[in-house]
Scaffold this active site. Structure first.
Site, PDB file in Angstrom:
ATOM      1  N   HIS A  54       0.855  -1.198   0.000  1.00 20.70           N
ATOM      2  CA  HIS A  54       0.000   0.000   0.000  1.00 20.70           C
ATOM      3  C   HIS A  54       0.883   1.237   0.000  1.00 20.70           C
ATOM      4  O   HIS A  54       2.103   1.126   0.113  1.00 20.70           O
ATOM      5  CB  HIS A  54      -1.001  -0.011   1.161  1.00 20.70           C
ATOM      6  CG  HIS A  54      -0.406   0.108   2.530  1.00 20.70           C
ATOM      7  ND1 HIS A  54       0.426  -0.846   3.075  1.00 20.70           N
ATOM      8  CD2 HIS A  54      -0.517   1.077   3.482  1.00 20.70           C
ATOM      9  CE1 HIS A  54       0.783  -0.488   4.299  1.00 20.70           C
ATOM     10  NE2 HIS A  54       0.231   0.689   4.570  1.00 20.70           N
ATOM     11  N   ASP A  58       5.848   4.812   5.062  1.00 18.89           N
ATOM     12  CA  ASP A  58       6.718   3.839   5.729  1.00 18.89           C
ATOM     13  C   ASP A  58       6.721   2.485   5.006  1.00 18.89           C
ATOM     14  O   ASP A  58       7.242   1.495   5.536  1.00 18.89           O
ATOM     15  CB  ASP A  58       6.328   3.670   7.212  1.00 18.89           C
ATOM     16  CG  ASP A  58       4.929   3.138   7.404  1.00 18.89           C
ATOM     17  OD1 ASP A  58       4.005   3.598   6.702  1.00 18.89           O
ATOM     18  OD2 ASP A  58       4.741   2.239   8.257  1.00 18.89           O
ATOM     19  N   HIS A 113      -7.408  -1.026   5.852  1.00 17.41           N
ATOM     20  CA  HIS A 113      -6.391  -0.083   6.339  1.00 17.41           C
ATOM     21  C   HIS A 113      -6.297   1.064   5.329  1.00 17.41           C
ATOM     22  O   HIS A 113      -6.359   2.234   5.700  1.00 17.41           O
ATOM     23  CB  HIS A 113      -5.065  -0.813   6.497  1.00 17.41           C
ATOM     24  CG  HIS A 113      -3.911   0.049   6.898  1.00 17.41           C
ATOM     25  ND1 HIS A 113      -3.835   0.680   8.119  1.00 17.41           N
ATOM     26  CD2 HIS A 113      -2.772   0.384   6.241  1.00 17.41           C
ATOM     27  CE1 HIS A 113      -2.698   1.371   8.192  1.00 17.41           C
ATOM     28  NE2 HIS A 113      -2.040   1.213   7.066  1.00 17.41           N
TER      29      HIS A 113
END
Ligand code: ZN
Ligand code: FE
Length: 257
Positions: A54, A58, A113
């Site tokens: 995704h 990070d 998410h």
């Protein structure tokens, strides 16, 4: 295909998949480039693929520097992440297949998410191998990702796909959150003996700064409250008998924990 785990930033993991025969590497979610470049040098290998789960920084922060160093690298990500992943060239959808070394991953579409989140699942080629699941920030050891762009119903559907994978599948999640996750798990599923046992093990491992990733699907099914929305103990903790509502309430409690 050997998997290497690199700890980076405060609690992220980058994973390197090494093809020893071809001296090539695929990297999963390179948060940073430098640790990847060092490991490539140590292995004497070329980077041929970046597998992003995704678009969060990070997980893609090292993409551009790796592309600059290895212009031939192919950058994979979810179709719905178009425009959000630096250098993305391949736009993957559920059921697509991606090969690396002697293995072929199935792409799972697991929004929740983020709206575009995907996982890379490499089934075993023979009974001696384990499956390898790279699930980013969707399923964590003992927990799950926060819902930034998706609904509880979407996340339950996504986690259901992961829960249905073979028990011995290794779960390579992108953060070392396990201890904190299990502290929360105990607060809602305290009578679970498997969970109590796992908590003790993880506490000991973390006190020695050992990694708790990879986990396994079997271990997650028996101890992760976010895969247990249909168990009476969790439904009673959430004061609901509806799976999605149980999940949503547990996720809300974890956000406050
Ligand atoms: Zn994320
Ligand atoms: Fe993350």
């Amino acid at each position: 295909m050997q998997v290497y785990r690199l700890p980076v930033l405060s609690d992220n993991y980058i994973f390197l998949l090494h093809d020893r025969d071809r001296h090539t590497v695929a990297v999963v979610d390179p948060a940073q480039a430098q640790p990847v470049l060092q490991q490539l040098q140590a292995l004497g290998a070329e980077l041929t693929a970046i597998f992003n789960t995704h678009h969060h920084s990070d997980h893609v922060g090292g993409n551009q520097q790796l592309i600059d160093r290895f212009p031939q690298v192919t950058v994979y990500g979810g179709a719905e992440d178009r425009g959000r992943i630096p250098g993305q060239q391949v736009f993957l959808q559920a059921g697509d297949r991606v090969s690396f070394a002697n293995r072929t991953a199935s792409i799972l579409f697991i929004p929740g998410h983020t709206k575009a989140h995907i996982a890379y699942y490499f089934p075993p080629n023979n009974p001696d191998e384990s499956g390898e699941l790279f699930c980013g920030d969707t399923l964590f050891a003992g927990g799950c990702g926060r819902l930034f762009e998706g609904t509880p119903a979407q996340m339950v559907a996504s986690l259901s796909q992961l829960r249905n994978l073979p028990d011995n599948t290794r779960v390579w999640c992108a953060h070392e959150y396990t201890l904190k996750n299990l502290q929360f798990a105990l607060s809602v599923d305290g009578d679970n003996l498997d969970l109590q046992h796992r908590f003790a093990e993880v506490k000991a491992a973390r006190s020695l700064a050992q990694a708790t990733v990879p986990s396994s699907i079997a271990l997650e099914k028996s101890t992760n409250p976010f895969l247990r929305w249909d168990y009476p103990s969790l439904q009673s903790a959430a004061n609901s008998q509806d799976p999605v509502q149980t999940f949503a309430r547990l996720r809300g409690m974890k956000d406050q924990f």
